[in-house]
Write an enzyme that holds these catalytic residues in place. Structure first.
Site, PDB file in Angstrom:
ATOM      1  N   ASN A  55      46.097  -4.333  46.998  1.00  0.00           N
ATOM      2  CA  ASN A  55      47.038  -5.373  47.425  1.00  0.00           C
ATOM      3  C   ASN A  55      47.197  -5.371  48.945  1.00  0.00           C
ATOM      4  O   ASN A  55      47.258  -6.437  49.575  1.00  0.00           O
ATOM      5  CB  ASN A  55      48.403  -5.153  46.770  1.00  0.00           C
ATOM      6  CG  ASN A  55      48.505  -5.821  45.402  1.00  0.00           C
ATOM      7  OD1 ASN A  55      47.746  -6.725  45.094  1.00  0.00           O
ATOM      8  ND2 ASN A  55      49.442  -5.368  44.599  1.00  0.00           N
ATOM      9  N   GLU A 103      50.803  -2.588  37.346  1.00  0.00           N
ATOM     10  CA  GLU A 103      49.362  -2.623  37.085  1.00  0.00           C
ATOM     11  C   GLU A 103      48.996  -1.808  35.849  1.00  0.00           C
ATOM     12  O   GLU A 103      47.830  -1.468  35.653  1.00  0.00           O
ATOM     13  CB  GLU A 103      48.595  -2.096  38.305  1.00  0.00           C
ATOM     14  CG  GLU A 103      48.796  -0.633  38.625  1.00  0.00           C
ATOM     15  CD  GLU A 103      49.993  -0.370  39.537  1.00  0.00           C
ATOM     16  OE1 GLU A 103      49.994   0.691  40.194  1.00  0.00           O
ATOM     17  OE2 GLU A 103      50.915  -1.210  39.600  1.00  0.00           O
ATOM     18  N   ASP A 150      45.682   2.113  33.620  1.00  0.00           N
ATOM     19  CA  ASP A 150      46.279   1.821  34.911  1.00  0.00           C
ATOM     20  C   ASP A 150      45.155   1.497  35.892  1.00  0.00           C
ATOM     21  O   ASP A 150      44.170   2.238  35.985  1.00  0.00           O
ATOM     22  CB  ASP A 150      47.076   3.037  35.397  1.00  0.00           C
ATOM     23  CG  ASP A 150      47.893   2.730  36.638  1.00  0.00           C
ATOM     24  OD1 ASP A 150      49.047   2.322  36.489  1.00  0.00           O
ATOM     25  OD2 ASP A 150      47.354   2.907  37.756  1.00  0.00           O
ATOM     26  N   HIS A 158      48.446  -9.985  47.817  1.00  0.00           N
ATOM     27  CA  HIS A 158      48.998 -10.004  46.457  1.00  0.00           C
ATOM     28  C   HIS A 158      48.383 -11.095  45.576  1.00  0.00           C
ATOM     29  O   HIS A 158      48.330 -10.949  44.351  1.00  0.00           O
ATOM     30  CB  HIS A 158      50.518 -10.169  46.512  1.00  0.00           C
ATOM     31  CG  HIS A 158      51.225  -8.947  47.013  1.00  0.00           C
ATOM     32  ND1 HIS A 158      51.474  -7.850  46.217  1.00  0.00           N
ATOM     33  CD2 HIS A 158      51.698  -8.626  48.246  1.00  0.00           C
ATOM     34  CE1 HIS A 158      52.091  -6.917  46.923  1.00  0.00           C
ATOM     35  NE2 HIS A 158      52.240  -7.366  48.162  1.00  0.00           N
ATOM     36  N   ASP A 181      47.011 -10.351  41.981  1.00  0.00           N
ATOM     37  CA  ASP A 181      47.362 -11.088  40.754  1.00  0.00           C
ATOM     38  C   ASP A 181      46.105 -11.532  40.004  1.00  0.00           C
ATOM     39  O   ASP A 181      46.065 -11.528  38.769  1.00  0.00           O
ATOM     40  CB  ASP A 181      48.206 -12.319  41.099  1.00  0.00           C
ATOM     41  CG  ASP A 181      49.636 -11.952  41.487  1.00  0.00           C
ATOM     42  OD1 ASP A 181      50.018 -10.779  41.285  1.00  0.00           O
ATOM     43  OD2 ASP A 181      50.355 -12.828  41.987  1.00  0.00           O
TER      44      ASP A 181
END
Length: 345
Positions: free
Chosen positions: A221, A256, A213, A226, A230
């Protein structure tokens, strides 16, 4: 692929295939029947070789591998169209048919003109049409039929390009349901299917899971947006793909979180891979174009566990999740392994 055996030979192949499927814990579905029927018939040595290597590695033939082998060896020359793709192909064929019909009609008309002209020429001085008129009429009709033929050839060329596009679209459609579009990794659906089959095999105790994770991803973010988030997910997906040689399966588990399934591997194998990935992830550097700032704070936490005999898939994944939670609670950016006393979340 066509099968030409008589009923006795076919029955013999089936009698030989079923015990093999039972021995290797192969699900009794039509796709697998076809694979193992072909295997015992020895008609496709390349398929036999791949199946032998697969069962030696996994102790079974995982669903994902079975489907891939079926596509590559059993139906590689056939086009299984989805409804919309099939509709496009039908439309394309109808269009070609119309063009062919028009070309044929004009060819027939030209044939009549040619015949009339030859008759007029053979009549010589008795013809009602002067020679210049006959030649001009032939020239005009020859140009017309040439233009029609060129148009038809152009349409055929266009059709070939459209068919190639449709084939690519079909392949993409087949993959969409199994592949995460952002990272290009397989998704949770594939992971669950493969895991369930692996833990049902006799060699299931040699299966290890790594969960990872990305640390503080929500904060990342919020701070950088975002799109940058990404980008981080894509970097991590690329790292996992580069470090997941078969039979290792890496997937995007959700958000994630990622998962790695290691058939035929020990807890120590999983821990070594996790530590290697942890080190590579913390080495990621991203430079922001607008400010020139270099982001160097990307890390990930890992939980590793090995399968216990007769354990359910949920408990197996739950223990890996517990180890991941421990890594998070003890400071993140580390690898934690679940031992015998670790409960499933």
């Amino acid at each position: 692929m066509k099968f030409a055996e008589n009923s006795n030979q076919a029955a013999d192949y089936l009698r030989r295939a079923i015990p093999l499927m039972v021995r290797y814990n192969i699900p009794p579905n039509p796709l697998n029947y076809a694979l193992w029927y072909t295997y015992v018939s020895d008609r496709m040595p390349e398929l036999n070789s791949v199946l032998d290597k697969t069962v030696n590695t996994y102790g079974t033939c995982p669903v994902m591998v079975s489907e891939q082998l079926f596509r590559e060896h059993m139906i590689k020359d056939e086009l299984e169209s989805a409804k919309d793709i099939q509709s496009n192909l039908i439309s394309l064929m109808n269009d070609l048919h119309d063009h062919a019909h028009e070309t044929a009609k004009r060819t027939c008309d030209y044939s009549e003109v040619l015949q009339d002209s030859l008759s007029a020429l053979s009549d010589g001085e008795y013809s009602e049409l002067p020679l210049e008129s006959i030649i001009q009429n032939l020239a005009l009709n020859t140009e017309a039929i040439s233009a029609t033929t060129r148009q038809f050839q152009t349409r055929i060329d266009e059709a070939q390009a459209e068919i190639a596009t449709l084939k690519a679209e079909l392949q993409r459609t087949r993959q969409d349901a199994r592949v995460d579009p952002l990272t290009g990794l397989f998704n949770r659906r594939v992971f669950d299917s493969e895991l369930q089959q692996l833990i049902s095999s006799p060699d299931s105790v040699n299966t290890t899971i790594v969960l990872l994770d990305i640390d503080f991803f929500k904060n990342f973010n919020d701070q950088y947006g975002h799109l940058m988030g990404d980008k981080v997910l894509q970097y991590v997906g690329k790292l996992l793909k580069e470090n997941s040689a078969e039979p290792i399966l890496s997937v995007r588990f959700g958000g994630e979180e990622f998962a790695i399934l290691l058939p035929g591997s020990t807890l120590e194998d999983g821990a070594r891979l996790a530590e290697s990935l942890r080190d590579k992830i913390q080495a990621i550097r991203i430079k922001l174009k607008k400010s020139g700032e270099v982001i160097s704070s990307i890390t990930a936490s890992f939980g590793v566990t090995q399968y216990r005999s007769r354990e359910s898939a949920d408990d197996f994944v739950g223990r890996a999740d517990s180890a991941l939670y421990l890594a998070k609670s003890q400071g993140r950016n580390q690898v934690q392994c679940a031992d015998e006393s670790t409960p499933a979340i």
